[in-house]
Design a protein around this motif. Sequence first.
Motif, PDB file in Angstrom:
ATOM      1  N   ALA A  17       0.836  -1.209   0.000  1.00 23.87           N
ATOM      2  CA  ALA A  17       0.000   0.000   0.000  1.00 23.87           C
ATOM      3  C   ALA A  17       0.865   1.251   0.000  1.00 23.87           C
ATOM      4  O   ALA A  17       0.569   2.218  -0.697  1.00 23.87           O
ATOM      5  CB  ALA A  17      -0.928   0.000   1.207  1.00 23.87           C
ATOM      6  N   ARG A  18       1.955   1.254   0.777  1.00 27.15           N
ATOM      7  CA  ARG A  18       2.855   2.409   0.792  1.00 27.15           C
ATOM      8  C   ARG A  18       3.536   2.596  -0.551  1.00 27.15           C
ATOM      9  O   ARG A  18       3.774   3.723  -0.979  1.00 27.15           O
ATOM     10  CB  ARG A  18       3.903   2.248   1.886  1.00 27.15           C
ATOM     11  N   ALA A  19       3.853   1.492  -1.241  1.00 22.87           N
ATOM     12  CA  ALA A  19       4.504   1.585  -2.551  1.00 22.87           C
ATOM     13  C   ALA A  19       3.546   2.101  -3.618  1.00 22.87           C
ATOM     14  O   ALA A  19       3.958   2.810  -4.539  1.00 22.87           O
ATOM     15  CB  ALA A  19       5.050   0.219  -2.956  1.00 22.87           C
ATOM     16  N   LEU A  20       2.261   1.759  -3.506  1.00 20.65           N
ATOM     17  CA  LEU A  20       1.283   2.152  -4.521  1.00 20.65           C
ATOM     18  C   LEU A  20       0.681   3.529  -4.288  1.00 20.65           C
ATOM     19  O   LEU A  20       0.086   4.103  -5.198  1.00 20.65           O
ATOM     20  CB  LEU A  20       0.164   1.114  -4.589  1.00 20.65           C
ATOM     21  N   THR A  21       0.804   4.058  -3.076  1.00 17.76           N
ATOM     22  CA  THR A  21       0.225   5.353  -2.748  1.00 17.76           C
ATOM     23  C   THR A  21       1.327   6.402  -2.799  1.00 17.76           C
ATOM     24  O   THR A  21       2.331   6.270  -2.102  1.00 17.76           O
ATOM     25  CB  THR A  21      -0.401   5.324  -1.345  1.00 17.76           C
ATOM     26  N   PRO A  22       1.159   7.445  -3.621  1.00 21.98           N
ATOM     27  CA  PRO A  22       2.211   8.458  -3.708  1.00 21.98           C
ATOM     28  C   PRO A  22       2.289   9.299  -2.429  1.00 21.98           C
ATOM     29  O   PRO A  22       1.299   9.472  -1.724  1.00 21.98           O
ATOM     30  CB  PRO A  22       1.786   9.308  -4.902  1.00 21.98           C
ATOM     31  N   GLY A  23       3.466   9.803  -2.151  1.00 21.26           N
ATOM     32  CA  GLY A  23       3.664  10.665  -0.988  1.00 21.26           C
ATOM     33  C   GLY A  23       4.242   9.913   0.176  1.00 21.26           C
ATOM     34  O   GLY A  23       4.618   8.745   0.078  1.00 21.26           O
ATOM     35  N   ARG A  24       4.330  10.597   1.300  1.00 24.06           N
ATOM     36  CA  ARG A  24       4.909  10.021   2.499  1.00 24.06           C
ATOM     37  C   ARG A  24       3.832   9.403   3.374  1.00 24.06           C
ATOM     38  O   ARG A  24       2.711   9.861   3.401  1.00 24.06           O
ATOM     39  CB  ARG A  24       5.646  11.094   3.284  1.00 24.06           C
ATOM     40  N   GLY A  25       4.226   8.388   4.102  1.00 28.20           N
ATOM     41  CA  GLY A  25       3.313   7.721   5.013  1.00 28.20           C
ATOM     42  C   GLY A  25       4.004   7.458   6.329  1.00 28.20           C
ATOM     43  O   GLY A  25       5.161   7.843   6.524  1.00 28.20           O
ATOM     44  N   PRO A  26       3.317   6.807   7.241  1.00 23.15           N
ATOM     45  CA  PRO A  26       3.941   6.481   8.516  1.00 23.15           C
ATOM     46  C   PRO A  26       5.143   5.565   8.293  1.00 23.15           C
ATOM     47  O   PRO A  26       5.119   4.709   7.426  1.00 23.15           O
ATOM     48  CB  PRO A  26       2.844   5.766   9.299  1.00 23.15           C
ATOM     49  N   HIS A  27       6.193   5.792   9.069  1.00 28.43           N
ATOM     50  CA  HIS A  27       7.416   5.011   8.908  1.00 28.43           C
ATOM     51  C   HIS A  27       7.529   3.971  10.002  1.00 28.43           C
ATOM     52  O   HIS A  27       6.896   4.070  11.034  1.00 28.43           O
ATOM     53  CB  HIS A  27       8.630   5.934   8.944  1.00 28.43           C
ATOM     54  N   GLY A  28       8.356   3.009   9.763  1.00 31.43           N
ATOM     55  CA  GLY A  28       8.605   1.973  10.754  1.00 31.43           C
ATOM     56  C   GLY A  28       7.901   0.688  10.401  1.00 31.43           C
ATOM     57  O   GLY A  28       6.835   0.676   9.789  1.00 31.43           O
TER      58      GLY A  28
END
Length: 82
Positions: A17-28
Amino acid sequence: MHWIAVFIIGLIIGLLARALTPGRGPHGIILTALLGIAGSIVGTWAGQTLGWYAPGQPAGFIASVVGAMLLLLLHRMLTRQS
């Protein structure tokens, strides 16, 4: 053993999901796994509401990824305004 499998599958869903959604997301790694697990819950709820899944039937992999992507977009909308 079940909870380890849930964590690993949630991590895979969260990473996708993080790879397919542009922009920054929660890390860790833990937040990413929790994102995937929550995405699966959202996908299950949406699928049962729309009649795609029977009551008690879990969401599929794609619905889980879409649910996680929706949560990521919601997170970005809420943190952008703050």
